[in-house]
Scaffold this active site. Sequence first.
Site, short mmCIF file in Angstrom:
data_model
loop_
_atom_site.label_atom_id
_atom_site.label_comp_id
_atom_site.label_asym_id
_atom_site.label_seq_id
_atom_site.Cartn_x
_atom_site.Cartn_y
_atom_site.Cartn_z
N GLY A 157 0.76 -1.24 0.00
CA GLY A 157 0.00 0.00 0.00
C GLY A 157 0.79 1.29 0.00
CD GLU A 207 0.40 -9.23 1.62
OE1 GLU A 207 -0.50 -8.37 1.46
OE2 GLU A 207 0.17 -10.35 2.08
N GLY A 229 3.14 -3.66 -3.99
CA GLY A 229 2.89 -3.87 -5.42
C GLY A 229 3.21 -2.59 -6.18
NE ARG A 230 -0.81 2.41 -5.75
CZ ARG A 230 -1.91 2.37 -6.49
NH1 ARG A 230 -1.90 2.89 -7.70
NH2 ARG A 230 -3.03 1.84 -6.03
NE ARG A 273 -3.56 3.61 -10.90
CZ ARG A 273 -3.32 4.84 -10.53
NH1 ARG A 273 -2.85 5.72 -11.40
NH2 ARG A 273 -3.55 5.22 -9.31
CB CYS A 305 -18.14 5.69 -27.91
SG CYS A 305 -17.46 5.30 -29.51
CD GLU A 306 -17.80 4.06 -21.51
OE1 GLU A 306 -18.03 4.68 -20.45
OE2 GLU A 306 -17.98 2.85 -21.65
CE1 TYR A 330 -3.04 -3.18 -8.29
CE2 TYR A 330 -1.62 -1.33 -7.71
CZ TYR A 330 -2.17 -2.57 -7.40
OH TYR A 330 -1.85 -3.19 -6.22
C1 LIG Z 1 -3.47 -4.90 -3.52
C2 LIG Z 1 -2.86 -5.55 -2.34
C3 LIG Z 1 -1.52 -5.32 -2.03
C4 LIG Z 1 -0.64 -4.37 -2.80
O1 LIG Z 1 -1.04 -3.04 -2.68
P1 LIG Z 1 -0.10 -1.90 -3.32
O2 LIG Z 1 -0.85 -0.64 -3.03
O3 LIG Z 1 -0.01 -2.17 -4.77
O4 LIG Z 1 1.21 -1.97 -2.64
C5 LIG Z 1 -0.97 -6.01 -0.97
N1 LIG Z 1 -1.70 -6.87 -0.23
C6 LIG Z 1 -3.01 -7.11 -0.50
C7 LIG Z 1 -3.75 -8.07 0.33
C8 LIG Z 1 -3.63 -6.45 -1.55
O5 LIG Z 1 -4.92 -6.68 -1.81
#
Ligand SMILES: *Cc1c(COP(=O)(O)O)cnc(C)c1O
Length: 421
Positions: free
Chosen positions: A239, A275, A277-278, A314, A346-347, A375
């Site tokens: 997150g 965890e 991701g982004r 996004r 077309c939106e 994403y």
């Molecule tokens: C989406 C998600 C993440 C990653 O979130 P980011 O904002 O991309 O770092 C980690 N853990 C869980 C359970 C998620 O659903």
Amino acid sequence: MDHFLYKNGALHAEDVAISEIAASVGTPFYVYSTATFQRHFKVFEEALAGMDHLICYAMKANSNMAVLKTLAAMGAGMDVVSMGEYLRAKAAGVSGDKIVFSGVGKTREEMRVALTGGIRQFNVESEPEMRLLNEVALDLGVVAPITVRVNPDVDAKTHAKIATGKSENKFGIPIAKARAVYAEAAAMEGIEVVGIDVHIGSQLTDLEPYRLAYQKVAELTAELRADGHNIRRLDLGGGLGIPYARSNEAPPLPMDYGQVIRETLGDLECEIEIEPGRLIAGNSGILVTSVIYNKEGEGRDFLIVDAAMNDLIRPAMYEAHHDIIPVIEPALGVEPAPVDIVGPVCESGDTFAKQRDMPAVQDGEMIAFRSAGAYGAVMASEYNSRPLIPEVMVKDDQFAVIRARPTIDEMINRDTLPEWL
Ligand SMILES: *Cc1c(COP(=O)(O)O)cnc(C)c1O
């Protein structure tokens, strides 16, 4: 920091000119930088140095096999949310004991596949899920390692669609109910409790919500240990936000995030999992698109580009901002003027930016959407029968297509006709 910079007046990905890739694959396309992925992963490694830890990349941000292999080679684990992601992680060479399984709706089949192929832990999100997992594990004659995802009722102060840690969100078990759920888990023969999981949302730009959530996890750890549970692993979710608008955003650094973890949970002698991701993928990719038309509207000018909301959703879905830059570096002293940057779908929602100050870009020239590595491609669709756009990976002065654009024939032939037609 990333590796998308102007060199001799032309935008490059590492040492490859964007124009060279465009000449080879055509626009629009995504391009990723190996060095940027590696750098972001290393930054987290450094932030958690000295603590027993595993970084499980949240592969829903970008699950291209080349991305997974790049990160797996650096020792990354994976956070998966579906059987497809689980099998992708395995195919990329990640061993089961480095894969954590998240998600509110895991099915019997997904549990079976992960238990058979090997799994580090399931992050369980409800009592019915835990009961089903117990049943599936007993059927297979194995024990499923779990954490329970607790919902700490903390406001992550992010966009409503990506806030997950308030009690009104669908995620996790209310933290007040956690002790009862762990007691139920302890009585299940097919379940082994290994720790606690929490994930409060995405694109967080403030560390305070993390601190509040992790303090609650620390308290819960003490309570559960007093109840006799062997809590040895804390999965702290992902997150951490990234600067989408570089001129005025400075989200917290991973190093400071690591410090919050140290301060709140560092003396519990638990293995730490995160965890992200982004933060790993977001600024590791850009989307390159060509201007089809400069269109003059009533008091408003439009840049109509060949990418659309189906390629990068996004802005339409989260009202997200992406910095947008021309591929040819604007000359010094050029006055930018406001334009709406829109796709051909077309939106009205197919709008990437409204009244964005841009230097003049001629029809046929290219612009790039920054911070499109997370994403982006994974959320693309073929709406309007627009083919999924190619993904390209750069490493130093080399580039390779890592997912090709399908032909229109391939798309048409994926449909099958019933006999009566
Ligand atoms: C989406 C998600 C993440 C990653 O979130 P980011 O904002 O991309 O770092 C980690 N853990 C869980 C359970 C998620 O659903």
